[in-house]
Design an enzyme around this catalytic site. Structure first.
Site, mmCIF file in Angstrom:
data_model
loop_
_atom_site.group_PDB
_atom_site.id
_atom_site.type_symbol
_atom_site.label_atom_id
_atom_site.label_comp_id
_atom_site.label_asym_id
_atom_site.label_seq_id
_atom_site.Cartn_x
_atom_site.Cartn_y
_atom_site.Cartn_z
ATOM 1 C CB SER A 69 150.433 157.324 44.707
ATOM 2 O OG SER A 69 150.415 157.436 46.594
HETATM 3 N N1 SAH Z 1 151.243 154.700 50.078
HETATM 4 C C1 SAH Z 1 149.564 154.170 49.310
HETATM 5 C C2 SAH Z 1 148.647 155.493 48.636
HETATM 6 C C3 SAH Z 1 148.781 156.075 49.452
HETATM 7 S S1 SAH Z 1 147.080 157.343 49.645
HETATM 8 C C4 SAH Z 1 149.733 152.754 48.328
HETATM 9 O O1 SAH Z 1 150.783 152.761 47.984
HETATM 10 O O2 SAH Z 1 148.783 152.568 47.930
HETATM 11 C C5 SAH Z 1 147.343 157.939 51.914
HETATM 12 C C6 SAH Z 1 147.088 156.631 53.194
HETATM 13 O O3 SAH Z 1 147.454 157.567 53.948
HETATM 14 C C7 SAH Z 1 145.359 156.878 53.036
HETATM 15 O O4 SAH Z 1 145.798 155.196 52.874
HETATM 16 C C8 SAH Z 1 145.186 157.514 54.498
HETATM 17 O O5 SAH Z 1 143.804 156.749 54.754
HETATM 18 C C9 SAH Z 1 146.480 157.149 54.934
HETATM 19 N N2 SAH Z 1 146.296 158.021 55.815
HETATM 20 C C10 SAH Z 1 145.959 159.236 55.855
HETATM 21 N N3 SAH Z 1 146.873 160.037 56.817
HETATM 22 C C11 SAH Z 1 147.595 159.415 57.880
HETATM 23 C C12 SAH Z 1 148.238 159.021 59.713
HETATM 24 N N4 SAH Z 1 147.995 160.177 60.347
HETATM 25 N N5 SAH Z 1 148.481 157.910 59.942
HETATM 26 C C13 SAH Z 1 148.080 156.789 59.071
HETATM 27 N N6 SAH Z 1 147.920 156.617 57.753
HETATM 28 C C14 SAH Z 1 147.242 157.885 57.051
#
Ligand code: SAH
Length: 221
Positions: A69
């Site tokens: 992010s």
């Molecule tokens: N917090 C992260 C950025 C998040 S991007 C950081 O600091 O880098 C969003 C993430 O959510 C992605 O890695 C994606 O694979 C994950 N994601 C998407 N759907 C999800 C779900 N249902 N359960 C857990 N993770 C999920």
């Protein structure tokens, strides 16, 4: 992995300080958040070929179609969450592990779930090294972690089409959940406060863009 990736030089620190000043000018006020982001080297969470992008206020690809992010978004969500030392915090969407590391640096005990096996495995291999305060889980964020509930705080870092009821159930009374909510390109940053077992209060905080929170089962690749 190139050794240089995990070296935190004066140049990196200088770029990081500039980024933190930028976040202040953009309206982030919480010193606990800004201090944690001053300490955590964001470039540790990047592929070594892209280190020069780590201190721009931008989201960036981290593989498996996902992104780390934007720093402003990490700061904004962390501020809304009102984290205090010793709190148990559940993060949905581990991604690079950066947001989890910021929360851990703020003194939280972090439980974080990722549904993409490759991203999870990458972090499990301690690349980058994570705080002992972070526990990684491979699974589906819609279900949360009932075995480790209740949590003081829950943070969703992917676009949630709705607030999953299972997660609200895993919040303590008085607890706070922050999530970008929306089915389309743009989501509304939403904060839910659990007032009692049956009552919640919701407030909203502008629009953001996140990768979607995926609804199918956790994948193996
Ligand atoms: N917090 C992260 C950025 C998040 S991007 C950081 O600091 O880098 C969003 C993430 O959510 C992605 O890695 C994606 O694979 C994950 N994601 C998407 N759907 C999800 C779900 N249902 N359960 C857990 N993770 C999920």
């Amino acid at each position: 992995m190139a050794l240089s990736k995990l070296t935190d030089t004066f140049r990196h620190k200088g770029l990081r300080n500039n980024l933190i000043e930028l976040l202040r000018t953009k309206g982030i006020l919480d010193d606990n958040v800004l201090n944690a982001m001053t300490i955590i080297p964001r470039h540790f969470f990047f592929d070594s070929s892209f280190l020069e992008f780590a201190y721009e206020d931008k989201a960036f690809p981290i593989g498996s179609g996902q992104t780390i992010s934007q720093p402003y978004t990490v700061a904004f969500q962390s501020e809304l969450l009102k984290v205090e030392k010793g709190m148990r915090v559940l993060e949905v969407g581990t991604g690079s592990g950066y947001q989890a590391s910021v929360l851990a640096e703020m003194g939280a005990k972090v439980y974080t779930i990722e549904r993409q096996k490759l991203l999870y495995d990458n972090l499990k291999l301690q690349n980058p090294p994570l705080s002992y305060r972070i526990k990684l889980f491979y699974g589906d964020g819609y279900a949360g972690l009932p075995a480790f509930a209740p949590f003081d705080r829950i943070l969703i870092t992917a676009a949630a089409p709705f607030i999953p009821e299972a997660l609200v159930n895993q919040l303590k009374t008085g607890g706070i959940l922050v999530a970008p909510v929306g089915k389309n390109d743009v989501q509304i940053m939403t904060r839910v406060t659990k007032l009692s077992e049956t009552e919640i209060k919701t407030d909203t905080h502008g629009t953001f863009r996140f990768v979607p929170m995926l609804t199918d089962k956790a994948k193996d690749v």
